[in-house]
Design a protein around this motif. Structure first.
Motif, PDB file in Angstrom:
ATOM      1  N   GLY A 129       0.799  -1.219   0.000  1.00 20.43           N
ATOM      2  CA  GLY A 129       0.000   0.000   0.000  1.00 20.43           C
ATOM      3  C   GLY A 129       0.833   1.270   0.000  1.00 20.43           C
ATOM      4  N   ALA A 132       3.429   2.662   2.858  1.00 21.21           N
ATOM      5  CA  ALA A 132       3.765   1.559   3.759  1.00 21.21           C
ATOM      6  C   ALA A 132       5.279   1.396   3.832  1.00 21.21           C
ATOM      7  N   PRO A 145      -1.405  -3.092   3.871  1.00 15.18           N
ATOM      8  CA  PRO A 145      -2.266  -1.903   3.783  1.00 15.18           C
ATOM      9  C   PRO A 145      -1.475  -0.596   3.701  1.00 15.18           C
ATOM     10  N   ASP A 146      -2.145   0.446   3.229  1.00 21.39           N
ATOM     11  CA  ASP A 146      -1.560   1.793   3.228  1.00 21.39           C
ATOM     12  C   ASP A 146      -1.066   2.142   4.632  1.00 21.39           C
ATOM     13  N   ALA A 148       1.048   0.915   6.587  1.00 20.60           N
ATOM     14  CA  ALA A 148       1.427  -0.165   7.511  1.00 20.60           C
ATOM     15  C   ALA A 148       2.940  -0.281   7.625  1.00 20.60           C
ATOM     16  N   ARG A 157       2.033  -6.951  10.320  1.00 20.89           N
ATOM     17  CA  ARG A 157       1.985  -5.536  10.711  1.00 20.89           C
ATOM     18  C   ARG A 157       2.369  -5.400  12.177  1.00 20.89           C
ATOM     19  N   TRP A 160       2.169   1.407  12.478  1.00 19.71           N
ATOM     20  CA  TRP A 160       1.792   2.289  11.373  1.00 19.71           C
ATOM     21  C   TRP A 160       2.876   3.331  11.186  1.00 19.71           C
ATOM     22  N   GLU A 186      -7.962   5.002  11.426  1.00 18.45           N
ATOM     23  CA  GLU A 186      -8.107   3.641  10.902  1.00 18.45           C
ATOM     24  C   GLU A 186      -9.398   3.538  10.106  1.00 18.45           C
ATOM     25  N   GLY A 190      -6.933  -0.369   7.249  1.00 18.84           N
ATOM     26  CA  GLY A 190      -5.776   0.460   6.927  1.00 18.84           C
ATOM     27  C   GLY A 190      -5.905   1.814   7.590  1.00 18.84           C
ATOM     28  N   ARG A 192      -5.900   6.210   6.868  1.00 18.62           N
ATOM     29  CA  ARG A 192      -5.958   7.304   5.896  1.00 18.62           C
ATOM     30  C   ARG A 192      -5.767   8.606   6.651  1.00 18.62           C
TER      31      ARG A 192
END
Length: 196
Positions: A129, A132, A145-146, A148, A157, A160, A186, A190, A192
């Motif tokens: 992602g 990441a 995921p973005d 991570a 994971r 973050w 969250e 993921g 944002r």
């Protein structure tokens, strides 16, 4: 201006963006596409048809096998391997040497801003992602995921990270970058970025 060291092997059929630098003993194969300002380190390999966005860095002796796709600003550390074969074999079941027609290539996709640490291995097909970070020496066997931070074998994971690459700190139900102060929430497994 494009800078290519004399010992590099760059196919005439590769598309090289302005400002790119390709160092000693690197190989860029036919049909590969490098965006503007990409840096390809000593001894790195970029396979046929691989696509790199602008401002990517592929460090020394990294192996980026086709059909990998790297977004804008991706960092590939030294000796990273992006694989392309789910069930690798040199020969077919009847013992004959495999040819190009016997091979079903699958690729690794790495989205914008992501970083892959030294000697990490990404087992295709996986997607890393945006933003990441894959820790050095990790073996990635599933999508990341973005934002991570993943580490280990197989990679899991462990936290973050923000766009600055630093681990985020929990703060009242959100995550905060200690350098920029940016906040992240969250969402669907993921993170944002969220506005204040």
């Amino acid at each position: 201006m494009i800078s290519v060291e004399a010992s590099a092997d760059v196919s005439e059929d590769a598309a090289i963006g302005q400002g790119a630098k390709i160092w000693h003993l690197a190989q860029v194969r036919e049909g590969a596409s490098l965006g503007e300002n990409c840096i390809i380190g000593r001894g790195a390999y970029i396979g046929p048809g691989v696509k790199l966005g602008d401002n990517c860095k592929v460090q020394n002796y990294a192996l980026v096998y086709e059909p990998a796709v790297l977004g804008v600003g991706v960092f590939i550390g030294p000796a990273v391997v992006l694989t392309n074969d789910v069930f690798p074999r040199a020969i077919t079941s009847d013992g004959t040497l495999k040819t190009e027609d016997d091979w079903d290539k699958v690729g690794v996709t790495i989205n914008a801003g992501a970083a892959i640490g030294a000697r990490a291995v990404c087992i295709a097909p996986v997607t890393i992602g945006s933003w990441a970070t894959v820790a050095a020496g990790a073996v990635v066997t599933r999508d990341v995921p973005d934002f991570a931070l993943v580490a280990g074998v197989p990679a899991k994971r462990i936290g973050w990270v923000g766009k600055a690459g630093l681990p985020l700190r929990a703060d009242n139900g959100t995550w905060v970058c200690p350098q920029t102060g940016s906040r992240y929430g969250e969402h669907d497994g993921g993170l944002r970025e969220v506005s204040d």
